[in-house]
Design a protein around this motif. Structure first.
Motif, mmCIF file in Angstrom:
data_model
loop_
_atom_site.group_PDB
_atom_site.id
_atom_site.type_symbol
_atom_site.label_atom_id
_atom_site.label_comp_id
_atom_site.label_asym_id
_atom_site.label_seq_id
_atom_site.Cartn_x
_atom_site.Cartn_y
_atom_site.Cartn_z
ATOM 1 N N TRP A 190 0.866 -1.178 0.000
ATOM 2 C CA TRP A 190 0.000 0.000 0.000
ATOM 3 C C TRP A 190 0.903 1.229 0.000
ATOM 4 C CZ3 TRP A 190 -5.389 0.462 0.021
ATOM 5 C CH2 TRP A 190 -6.109 -0.740 0.096
ATOM 6 N N LEU A 191 0.721 2.105 -0.997
ATOM 7 C CA LEU A 191 1.606 3.249 -1.175
ATOM 8 C C LEU A 191 0.852 4.560 -0.956
ATOM 9 C CD1 LEU A 191 3.409 1.935 -4.389
ATOM 10 C CD2 LEU A 191 4.309 1.948 -2.058
ATOM 11 N N PRO A 192 1.500 5.539 -0.319
ATOM 12 C CA PRO A 192 0.833 6.825 -0.064
ATOM 13 C C PRO A 192 0.804 7.692 -1.315
ATOM 14 C CG PRO A 192 3.076 6.898 0.759
ATOM 15 C CD PRO A 192 2.864 5.504 0.236
ATOM 16 N N ARG A 193 -0.212 8.532 -1.411
ATOM 17 C CA ARG A 193 -0.331 9.456 -2.540
ATOM 18 C C ARG A 193 -1.250 10.606 -2.137
ATOM 19 N NH1 ARG A 193 -2.043 6.108 -7.365
ATOM 20 N NH2 ARG A 193 -2.891 8.029 -8.217
ATOM 21 N N TYR A 194 -0.846 11.805 -2.473
ATOM 22 C CA TYR A 194 -1.675 12.982 -2.199
ATOM 23 C C TYR A 194 -2.589 13.218 -3.389
ATOM 24 C CZ TYR A 194 0.656 14.214 2.123
ATOM 25 O OH TYR A 194 1.117 14.211 3.420
ATOM 26 N N GLU A 195 -3.909 13.180 -3.134
ATOM 27 C CA GLU A 195 -4.919 13.349 -4.167
ATOM 28 C C GLU A 195 -5.550 14.734 -4.039
ATOM 29 O OE1 GLU A 195 -5.724 11.247 -6.502
ATOM 30 O OE2 GLU A 195 -4.830 9.337 -5.887
ATOM 31 N N GLU A 196 -5.795 15.358 -5.174
ATOM 32 C CA GLU A 196 -6.418 16.678 -5.168
ATOM 33 C C GLU A 196 -7.804 16.612 -4.539
ATOM 34 O OE1 GLU A 196 -7.532 20.298 -8.300
ATOM 35 O OE2 GLU A 196 -6.514 18.484 -9.007
ATOM 36 N N CYS A 245 -3.905 9.824 0.739
ATOM 37 C CA CYS A 245 -4.624 8.562 0.572
ATOM 38 C C CYS A 245 -3.605 7.436 0.428
ATOM 39 C CB CYS A 245 -5.522 8.601 -0.670
ATOM 40 S SG CYS A 245 -6.832 9.838 -0.619
ATOM 41 N N TRP A 246 -4.095 6.201 0.494
ATOM 42 C CA TRP A 246 -3.257 5.018 0.306
ATOM 43 C C TRP A 246 -3.904 4.132 -0.737
ATOM 44 C CZ3 TRP A 246 1.301 4.041 3.159
ATOM 45 C CH2 TRP A 246 1.573 4.980 4.156
ATOM 46 N N GLN A 247 -3.086 3.625 -1.668
ATOM 47 C CA GLN A 247 -3.598 2.761 -2.729
ATOM 48 C C GLN A 247 -2.693 1.546 -2.868
ATOM 49 O OE1 GLN A 247 -3.555 4.271 -6.814
ATOM 50 N NE2 GLN A 247 -5.544 3.309 -7.176
ATOM 51 N N ARG A 248 -3.309 0.377 -2.976
ATOM 52 C CA ARG A 248 -2.502 -0.828 -3.175
ATOM 53 C C ARG A 248 -1.913 -0.826 -4.575
ATOM 54 N NH1 ARG A 248 -5.614 -6.110 -1.602
ATOM 55 N NH2 ARG A 248 -5.872 -6.336 -3.858
ATOM 56 N N GLN A 249 -0.704 -1.303 -4.712
ATOM 57 C CA GLN A 249 0.024 -1.164 -5.974
ATOM 58 C C GLN A 249 -0.649 -1.899 -7.123
ATOM 59 O OE1 GLN A 249 4.156 -2.315 -5.814
ATOM 60 N NE2 GLN A 249 4.597 -1.585 -7.864
ATOM 61 N N ASP A 250 -1.407 -2.951 -6.837
ATOM 62 C CA ASP A 250 -2.059 -3.689 -7.921
ATOM 63 C C ASP A 250 -3.377 -3.062 -8.341
ATOM 64 O OD1 ASP A 250 -3.251 -4.363 -5.506
ATOM 65 O OD2 ASP A 250 -3.792 -6.381 -6.158
ATOM 66 N N GLY A 251 -3.712 -1.880 -7.791
ATOM 67 C CA GLY A 251 -4.903 -1.169 -8.231
ATOM 68 C C GLY A 251 -5.962 -1.079 -7.148
ATOM 69 N N ASP A 260 -9.438 1.292 -5.496
ATOM 70 C CA ASP A 260 -9.697 2.669 -5.089
ATOM 71 C C ASP A 260 -8.786 3.065 -3.938
ATOM 72 O OD1 ASP A 260 -11.730 2.920 -6.969
ATOM 73 O OD2 ASP A 260 -13.264 2.177 -5.572
ATOM 74 N N PRO A 261 -8.251 4.299 -3.962
ATOM 75 C CA PRO A 261 -7.450 4.781 -2.833
ATOM 76 C C PRO A 261 -8.301 4.919 -1.576
ATOM 77 C CG PRO A 261 -7.109 6.141 -4.798
ATOM 78 C CD PRO A 261 -8.298 5.272 -5.074
ATOM 79 N N LEU A 262 -7.702 4.635 -0.431
ATOM 80 C CA LEU A 262 -8.372 4.802 0.857
ATOM 81 C C LEU A 262 -7.888 6.081 1.525
ATOM 82 C CD1 LEU A 262 -8.243 1.208 2.431
ATOM 83 C CD2 LEU A 262 -10.150 2.298 1.240
ATOM 84 N N PRO A 263 -8.779 6.868 2.121
ATOM 85 C CA PRO A 263 -8.321 8.020 2.899
ATOM 86 C C PRO A 263 -7.391 7.574 4.015
ATOM 87 C CG PRO A 263 -10.710 8.080 2.568
ATOM 88 C CD PRO A 263 -10.250 6.725 2.107
ATOM 89 N N ASP A 264 -6.475 8.444 4.395
ATOM 90 C CA ASP A 264 -5.490 8.095 5.417
ATOM 91 C C ASP A 264 -6.160 7.623 6.700
ATOM 92 O OD1 ASP A 264 -2.680 8.138 6.444
ATOM 93 O OD2 ASP A 264 -3.480 9.693 7.755
ATOM 94 N N ARG A 265 -7.228 8.279 7.105
ATOM 95 C CA ARG A 265 -7.911 7.909 8.343
ATOM 96 C C ARG A 265 -8.446 6.482 8.267
ATOM 97 N NH1 ARG A 265 -10.421 10.965 12.436
ATOM 98 N NH2 ARG A 265 -12.129 9.887 13.504
ATOM 99 N N THR A 266 -9.054 6.123 7.141
ATOM 100 C CA THR A 266 -9.600 4.774 6.970
ATOM 101 C C THR A 266 -8.497 3.733 6.962
ATOM 102 O OG1 THR A 266 -11.451 5.675 5.697
ATOM 103 C CG2 THR A 266 -11.010 3.320 5.471
#
Length: 282
Positions: free
Chosen positions: A87-93, A98-104, A106-112
């Motif tokens: 699971w990799l972090p990414r800043y979404e507009e 958010c965090w998204q698993r590398q194999d695809g 939907d990104p999860l909010p950091d809190r979730t």
């Protein structure tokens, strides 16, 4: 001069606490293992293994590892169909971190995402005179659980190690167990290596140039380490001052302060150099 990249996966055998600035009485943890923490854990383990009855030479082995090996940050990984996916972090507009698993998916909010992974452990100091809790010492230690809260499946950390000229300094690739992070006197921080594969040609899907004096990450969309701010290499994300202890001295890990945090969005087509301390330098 060339490098070889290997992908490795370390499974949690106990809770892990990777120190972060506290919030009130809560000692917070990071959700990833920085390269410097991994370097320190490997230095300690390899120095003891190669001591030959003498006092372990931590300083010399630590310098050699920084010269002949490079470490990526390690991120939480989930096993799907026998494959560990980080699971990799990414800043979404409009959404922030958010965090998204590398194999695809939907990104999860950091809190979730934090709710899936973290728990806390209460503690206090005991006043020996009264055998009761010492005044002002009540605290909670946040930690990464060894199993995902919603599925009960094991948690691991996935990352990459780069070896100069394909060498294996001090038998690094043969290390099967490490202790990393804080609270180790309470049994925290035990990792076991469950996968080492390679050589590989990418780092978290980013193409590599391994022919230079340092490994080069070619035009990533996101920065998955701390990166010095002075290069202007990110267009969205967050800043953080990165400090570390070295020879009993607290110092900044970057020549400038602060750094872009992991998950910041890279600006344009930029190549990053992986430094000995794990930072990405544009």
């Amino acid at each position: 001069m060339a490098w070889q990249a290997h992908r490795w996966v370390w499974r949690l055998e106990s809770p892990v606490h990777i120190g972060l600035s506290p919030a009130g009485f809560l000692n917070r943890t990071r959700l990833y293992i920085p390269a410097r923490a991994m370097w320190g854990a490997l230095t300690a383990e390899l120095a003891r293994q190669n001591a030959s009855g003498a006092w372990p030479d931590y300083q010399s082995i630590g310098r050699d590892l920084q010269e002949n090996a490079r470490f990526s940050y390690l991120y939480p990984a989930e096993q799907v169909n026998g494959r560990w996916h980080p699971w990799l972090p990414r800043y979404e507009e409009g959404r922030g971190l958010c965090w998204q698993r590398q194999d695809g998916g939907d990104p999860l909010p950091d809190r979730t995402f934090r709710q899936r992974l973290l728990s806390t452990h209460p503690g206090t100091a005991i006043d020996p005179a009264s055998d009761t809790a010492a005044e002002g010492t009540l605290r909670e230690v946040e930690y990464i659980m060894p199993r995902w809260r919603d599925t009960g499946a094991p948690v691991a950390f996935a990352g990459y190690v780069f070896l100069r000229d394909g060498n294996d300094p001090y038998g690094l690739k043969n290390v099967k167990e490490l202790w990393v992070g804080g609270e180790s006197r309470y049994g925290f921080g035990r990792l076991s290596c469950v996968q080492l594969e390679g050589p590989v040609n990418d780092c978290f899907g980013i193409s590599l140039d391994l022919s230079d004096k340092d490994p080069i990450l070619c035009e990533p969309e996101f920065i998955w380490a701390h990166a010095p701010l002075d290069g202007g290499e990110a267009k969205a994300g967050a800043w953080e001052i990165v400090l570390g202890w070295d020879q009993n001295t607290l110092r900044s890990e970057a020549s400038c302060s602060p750094c872009w945090k992991p998950g910041s969005r890279a600006k344009g087509k930029i190549r990053f150099r992986l430094l000995g301390n794990g930072l990405w330098q544009a």
